[in-house]
Motif scaffolding. Structure first.
Motif, PDB file in Angstrom:
ATOM      1  N   TYR A  12      28.998  37.214  49.941  1.00 17.13           N
ATOM      2  CA  TYR A  12      30.134  37.922  49.372  1.00 17.13           C
ATOM      3  C   TYR A  12      31.072  38.407  50.461  1.00 17.13           C
ATOM      4  O   TYR A  12      30.661  38.997  51.440  1.00 17.13           O
ATOM      5  N   ASP A  13      32.337  38.172  50.263  1.00 14.66           N
ATOM      6  CA  ASP A  13      33.385  38.640  51.158  1.00 14.66           C
ATOM      7  C   ASP A  13      34.263  39.550  50.312  1.00 14.66           C
ATOM      8  O   ASP A  13      34.961  39.087  49.409  1.00 14.66           O
ATOM      9  N   ARG A  14      34.238  40.826  50.590  1.00 15.89           N
ATOM     10  CA  ARG A  14      34.962  41.801  49.771  1.00 15.89           C
ATOM     11  C   ARG A  14      36.475  41.577  49.777  1.00 15.89           C
ATOM     12  O   ARG A  14      37.177  42.048  48.893  1.00 15.89           O
ATOM     13  N   SER A  15      36.987  40.833  50.757  1.00  9.31           N
ATOM     14  CA  SER A  15      38.428  40.579  50.793  1.00  9.31           C
ATOM     15  C   SER A  15      38.826  39.379  49.933  1.00  9.31           C
ATOM     16  O   SER A  15      40.014  39.130  49.726  1.00  9.31           O
ATOM     17  N   ASP A  17      40.010  37.292  47.025  1.00  9.11           N
ATOM     18  CA  ASP A  17      40.809  37.640  45.854  1.00  9.11           C
ATOM     19  C   ASP A  17      41.463  36.375  45.320  1.00  9.11           C
ATOM     20  O   ASP A  17      42.524  35.966  45.774  1.00  9.11           O
ATOM     21  N   ASP A 106      32.311  39.801  38.323  1.00  9.74           N
ATOM     22  CA  ASP A 106      31.774  41.154  38.307  1.00  9.74           C
ATOM     23  C   ASP A 106      31.781  41.671  36.861  1.00  9.74           C
ATOM     24  O   ASP A 106      32.164  40.940  35.931  1.00  9.74           O
ATOM     25  N   ARG A 112      34.406  37.074  41.827  1.00 11.18           N
ATOM     26  CA  ARG A 112      34.015  37.677  43.104  1.00 11.18           C
ATOM     27  C   ARG A 112      33.626  36.637  44.138  1.00 11.18           C
ATOM     28  O   ARG A 112      33.653  36.904  45.330  1.00 11.18           O
ATOM     29  N   TRP A 113      33.230  35.462  43.683  1.00 10.20           N
ATOM     30  CA  TRP A 113      32.925  34.392  44.623  1.00 10.20           C
ATOM     31  C   TRP A 113      33.092  33.038  43.946  1.00 10.20           C
ATOM     32  O   TRP A 113      33.036  32.925  42.727  1.00 10.20           O
TER      33      TRP A 113
END
Length: 153
Positions: A12-15, A17, A106, A112-113
């Motif tokens: 997971y990369d929170r950035s 989008d 999510d 999210r991915w």
């Protein structure tokens, strides 16, 4: 590896989008740029691709199929601006089933991915020492593609 992710774990990369149009382009380009069918592949009716001397037997890529679906089902372009992309991806995955394990949502329904699956022509019976140069080329390919992508991809 798990039953729901037999090819490994999602990172997971929170950035990330996917609502960002540049991120949509970058994910699609990950699939397309290294994967122009070779002459041999065209003649055989297969999708064979090369990138940095890596030959892919197949590529499974949600954005390429999503783009065609958006156009045919909703007369919409890809990339698609704004948060509506999340809803369309969810609808597409529900209809196609083929890409269920290629995207994660999510609790709010936001993507999210995403993953792209590349299958190489590398013989899976060769030893570790013989695999290492191929793994190194693959790592260079991923690092290069990631360096060209926006932070949101």
């Amino acid at each position: 590896r798990t039953e729901t992710l037999p090819d490994g774990y999602a990172v997971y990369d929170r950035s990330f989008d996917i609502a960002d149009e540049d991120a949509q382009r970058a994910v699609r380009e990950m699939c397309e740029r290294p994967c122009a069918p070779t002459e041999r592949g065209r003649q055989a009716g297969e999708r064979r691709c090369t990138a940095d001397d890596i030959t892919f037997r197949s590529v499974q890529c949600l954005p390429a199929s999503l783009e065609a679906w958006l156009q045919s089902q909703h007369n919409l372009p890809y990339p698609l601006a704004g948060d509506s992309i999340h809803t369309y991806i969810k609808e597409f995955v529900a209809e196609s089933k083929q890409f269920e394990q290629y995207v994660g949502f999510d609790a709010q329904g936001k993507v999210r991915w995403m993953r792209v699956r590349f299958t190489t022509n590398l013989d899976n019976r060769i030893g570790a020492a013989d695999v290492e140069p191929h793994r190194n080329r693959w790592t260079r390919f991923v690092v290069e593609r990631n360096s060209l992508a926006p932070e949101t991809a």
